[in-house]
Design an enzyme around this catalytic site. Structure first.
Site, PDB file in Angstrom:
ATOM      1  CE  LYS A 179       5.672   9.685   4.328  1.00  0.00           C
ATOM      2  NZ  LYS A 179       4.994  10.511   5.354  1.00  0.00           N
ATOM      3  CD  GLU A 254       5.361  -6.059  10.338  1.00  0.00           C
ATOM      4  OE1 GLU A 254       4.282  -6.491  10.790  1.00  0.00           O
ATOM      5  OE2 GLU A 254       6.395  -6.725  10.310  1.00  0.00           O
ATOM      6  CB  CYS A 288      -1.367  -2.704  13.733  1.00  0.00           C
ATOM      7  SG  CYS A 288       0.066  -3.058  14.749  1.00  0.00           S
ATOM      8  CD  GLU A 387      -6.661  -1.606  11.059  1.00  0.00           C
ATOM      9  OE1 GLU A 387      -6.417  -1.081   9.961  1.00  0.00           O
ATOM     10  OE2 GLU A 387      -5.772  -2.061  11.799  1.00  0.00           O
TER      11      GLU A 387
HETATM   12  P1  NAD Z   1      -1.368   5.013   6.080  1.00  0.00           P
HETATM   13  O1  NAD Z   1      -1.223   3.858   5.174  1.00  0.00           O
HETATM   14  O2  NAD Z   1      -2.390   6.035   5.750  1.00  0.00           O
HETATM   15  O3  NAD Z   1       0.008   5.816   6.194  1.00  0.00           O
HETATM   16  C1  NAD Z   1       1.217   5.185   6.577  1.00  0.00           C
HETATM   17  C2  NAD Z   1       2.385   5.937   5.984  1.00  0.00           C
HETATM   18  O4  NAD Z   1       2.331   5.831   4.574  1.00  0.00           O
HETATM   19  C3  NAD Z   1       2.416   7.432   6.306  1.00  0.00           C
HETATM   20  O5  NAD Z   1       3.752   7.817   6.544  1.00  0.00           O
HETATM   21  C4  NAD Z   1       1.906   8.053   5.027  1.00  0.00           C
HETATM   22  O6  NAD Z   1       2.363   9.367   4.811  1.00  0.00           O
HETATM   23  C5  NAD Z   1       2.470   7.122   3.981  1.00  0.00           C
HETATM   24  N1  NAD Z   1       1.774   7.127   2.695  1.00  0.00           N
HETATM   25  C6  NAD Z   1       0.486   7.456   2.436  1.00  0.00           C
HETATM   26  N2  NAD Z   1       0.228   7.338   1.111  1.00  0.00           N
HETATM   27  C7  NAD Z   1       1.363   6.908   0.537  1.00  0.00           C
HETATM   28  C8  NAD Z   1       1.726   6.570  -0.797  1.00  0.00           C
HETATM   29  N3  NAD Z   1       0.872   6.659  -1.815  1.00  0.00           N
HETATM   30  N4  NAD Z   1       2.984   6.133  -1.028  1.00  0.00           N
HETATM   31  C9  NAD Z   1       3.874   6.021  -0.020  1.00  0.00           C
HETATM   32  N5  NAD Z   1       3.596   6.336   1.256  1.00  0.00           N
HETATM   33  C10 NAD Z   1       2.356   6.776   1.544  1.00  0.00           C
HETATM   34  O7  NAD Z   1      -1.587   4.410   7.521  1.00  0.00           O
HETATM   35  P2  NAD Z   1      -1.815   5.198   8.890  1.00  0.00           P
HETATM   36  O8  NAD Z   1      -3.205   5.732   8.858  1.00  0.00           O
HETATM   37  O9  NAD Z   1      -0.680   6.121   9.154  1.00  0.00           O
HETATM   38  O10 NAD Z   1      -1.692   4.021   9.954  1.00  0.00           O
HETATM   39  C11 NAD Z   1      -2.741   3.213  10.298  1.00  0.00           C
HETATM   40  C12 NAD Z   1      -2.601   1.844   9.680  1.00  0.00           C
HETATM   41  O11 NAD Z   1      -1.330   1.281   9.989  1.00  0.00           O
HETATM   42  C13 NAD Z   1      -3.608   0.872  10.226  1.00  0.00           C
HETATM   43  O12 NAD Z   1      -4.189   0.121   9.184  1.00  0.00           O
HETATM   44  C14 NAD Z   1      -2.782  -0.036  11.135  1.00  0.00           C
HETATM   45  O13 NAD Z   1      -3.308  -1.288  11.341  1.00  0.00           O
HETATM   46  C15 NAD Z   1      -1.467  -0.056  10.446  1.00  0.00           C
HETATM   47  N6  NAD Z   1      -0.385  -0.385  11.377  1.00  0.00           N
HETATM   48  C16 NAD Z   1       0.171  -1.644  11.315  1.00  0.00           C
HETATM   49  C17 NAD Z   1       1.183  -2.016  12.204  1.00  0.00           C
HETATM   50  C18 NAD Z   1       1.791  -3.400  12.146  1.00  0.00           C
HETATM   51  O14 NAD Z   1       2.807  -3.644  12.776  1.00  0.00           O
HETATM   52  N7  NAD Z   1       1.225  -4.336  11.423  1.00  0.00           N
HETATM   53  C19 NAD Z   1       1.642  -1.104  13.145  1.00  0.00           C
HETATM   54  C20 NAD Z   1       1.073   0.171  13.186  1.00  0.00           C
HETATM   55  C21 NAD Z   1       0.054   0.508  12.285  1.00  0.00           C
END
Ligand code: NAD
Length: 493
Positions: A179, A254, A288, A387
């Site tokens: 997804k 992650e 990230c 962050e």
């Molecule tokens: P997010 O947590 O809002 O969303 C990530 C994914 O989770 C999306 O596909 C979203 O639709 C889904 N999601 C949202 N609510 C959900 C739920 N209740 N159940 C299941 N899935 C759900 O994060 P974002 O805003 O898309 O990304 C930014 C974050 O990602 C930042 O905190 C960043 O640091 C982190 N990030 C980490 C890495 C790493 O390798 N550590 C890499 C990229 C991004």
């Protein structure tokens, strides 16, 4: 733009059961880029059942690693063949500058090739003898795919984050449901098309676009999933972990970061400024591992800030498709508002705004902002500790090595860290005491598919990339044999 109003389930393009759609917005002009299929729990169920059937009864897990490697290499070629087109889609969906989108896609193709190689090697290493202290027994440890994987990914590196999960999962012999983020769903759908043309058997990769609460949550809760691989924010990661806890799913996370960059005063100031800027401004700071907390030794502090301000002001901001642009728009209205709020918070908390934070005068539409440098940032402030996930760097001075290490480690996150000095021994020493999963010396951000990636503390659980990424999708089975003719002796003497 073509239509993206179908889901990819069991090797077919299908309309969502409830027929819903959502829109993806071009962040450079706020116009609708595409209407995209919105999956709900019913579609997730179909996708998981397709993946389950492909795992339990299909050819994929039963093929040799070498055979799977052939398909993975075809996927890599499929990405490479469409590089310019896919890069443009990524820029229009995410906002990033075109050269960075091209890097991502090259890396994504390279990731499929790398895991094709590991799949081939798996054939030789699938079973390893285990030495036992009792010669009546012999034993092997055998690697097997973990089963059906559910992968949920964020919007900052859409195709690359998909590759980091799909390539090792498929190499291991898993089947999966992916997804993508609702903010950047397009290249994952293109990946489905590439997989289809690469003759990946039906049901091995299913791609469901949709909102977190409507599609992500049912995926994380589905009992047909054996493993959840998530990249995203800490609060969502925590929800995923709670969902996984219900039926003890294998989980890897992650998550976010607030990574420090320690610059000692013997560093070359020009090199320091370039790595600091790259560490926080590439990909609009929506990274990230961005080194968003910069600690500069007092002897270099004011000189470095002066040069950082001068170079930051020179950054060309604009539509990522335009040549020479280094900073595109932020991905969405909500992310834009969040980052602007953080800048206001920083000013209120007493940090010194050195430059940036305004909308560029020549850009009246789109989620554009001037990159921000904050100096003298208080250690207990929100902007130092949380962050921001945007082009905002926080800088503060330090006195000595012990002070720098203490401040760098004083965080609930532990994804990455960087250290710069001409004294390599000092860098190596500091690298070993930083509590982070990735440490860069005299640079920030370079990432290699071969090396482990993941965080300490609240930045995550497990490692992606390299052999560690493959192990995420493998179970280890013990097979132990009794080789003696003699009775065991429990009751037959
Ligand atoms: P997010 O947590 O809002 O969303 C990530 C994914 O989770 C999306 O596909 C979203 O639709 C889904 N999601 C949202 N609510 C959900 C739920 N209740 N159940 C299941 N899935 C759900 O994060 P974002 O805003 O898309 O990304 C930014 C974050 O990602 C930042 O905190 C960043 O640091 C982190 N990030 C980490 C890495 C790493 O390798 N550590 C890499 C990229 C991004």
């Amino acid at each position: 733009m073509k239509s993206y109003d179908q889901l990819f389930i069991n090797g077919h393009w299908v309309v969502p059961v409830k027929g819903g759609t959502f829109t993806s917005i071009d962040p450079s002009n706020e116009s609708v880029l595409a209407s995209v299929a919105a999956a709900t729990a019913e579609d997730i169920d179909l996708a998981v059942k397709a993946a389950r059937h492909a795992f339990d009864d299909g050819p994929w897990p039963r093929m040799s690693g070498a055979e799977r490697g052939v398909v993975l290499r075809r996927i890599a070629t499929g990405i490479r063949d469409r590089l310019p087109e896919l890069a443009e889609i990524e820029v229009r969906d995410n906002g990033k500058p075109l050269p960075e989108a091209l890097w991502d896609l090259e890396d994504a193709a390279g990731c499929f090739e790398y895991y094709a190689g590991l799949a081939e090697q798996l054939d030789e290493n699938v079973e390893k003898p285990v030495a036992l202290p009792d010669d009546r027994f012999s034993s092997v440890a055998r690697k097997e795919p973990v089963g059906v994987a559910g992968a949920i990914i964020p919007w900052n590196f859409p195709m690359l984050m998909a590759a980091w999960k799909v390539a090792p999962a498929l190499a291991a012999g898993c089947t999966m449901v992916l997804k993508p983020s609702e903010f950047t769903p397009l290249t994952a759908l293109e990946l489905s098309d590439i997989a289809l043309k690469a003759d990946l058997p039906p049901g091995v990769l299913n791609v469901v676009t949709g909102l977190g609460k409507d599609a992500g949550a049912p995926l994380s809760e589905h009992p047909g999933i054996d493993k959840l691989a998530f990249t995203g924010s800490v609060p969502t990661g925590s929800r995923i972990m709670q969902a996984a806890a219900r039926d003890i799913k294998n989980v890897s996370l992650e998550l976010g970061g607030k990574s420090p960059f320690i610059v000692f005063d013997d560093s070359d100031v020009e090199a320091a400024v370039e790595w600091i800027m790259f560490g926080i401004f590439w990909n609009q700071g929506e990274v990230c591992s961005a080194t968003s907390r910069v600690l500069v030794q007092r002897g270099l502090y004011e000189r470095l800030l002066e040069r950082l301000e001068q170079e930051t002001r020179k950054i060309t901001i604009g539509n990522g498709l335009e040549q020479g642009v280094l900073l595109g728009p932020l991905v969405s209205r909500s992310q834009y508002d969040k980052v602007l709020d953080a800048v206001a918070k920083g000013k209120a908390e007493g940090a010194r705004l050195v430059t940036g934070g305004n909308r560029p005068a020549n850009l009246d539409k789109g989620y554009f902002m001037e990159p921000v440098v904050f100096a003298d940032v208080p250690e207990d402030s929100w902007i130092w500790r949380e962050e921001i996930f945007g082009p905002v760097v926080c800088v503060r001075p330090f006195d000595d090595e012990a002070d720098a290490v203490r401040s760098a480690n004083d965080s609930r996150f532990g994804l990455a860290a960087a250290v710069m000095s001409r004294d390599i021994e000092r860098c190596e020493r500091v690298a070993r005491v930083l509590r982070a999963g990735i440490v860069w010396i005299n640079c920030s951000q370079p990432t290699f598919t071969e090396a482990p990636w993941g965080g300490y503390k609240q930045s995550g659980i497990g490692r992606e990339l390299g052999e560690w990424g493959l192990n995420n999708y493998l179970e280890t089975k013990q097979i132990t044999r009794y080789n003696s003719d003699k009775p065991w002796g429990w009751y037959i003497k």
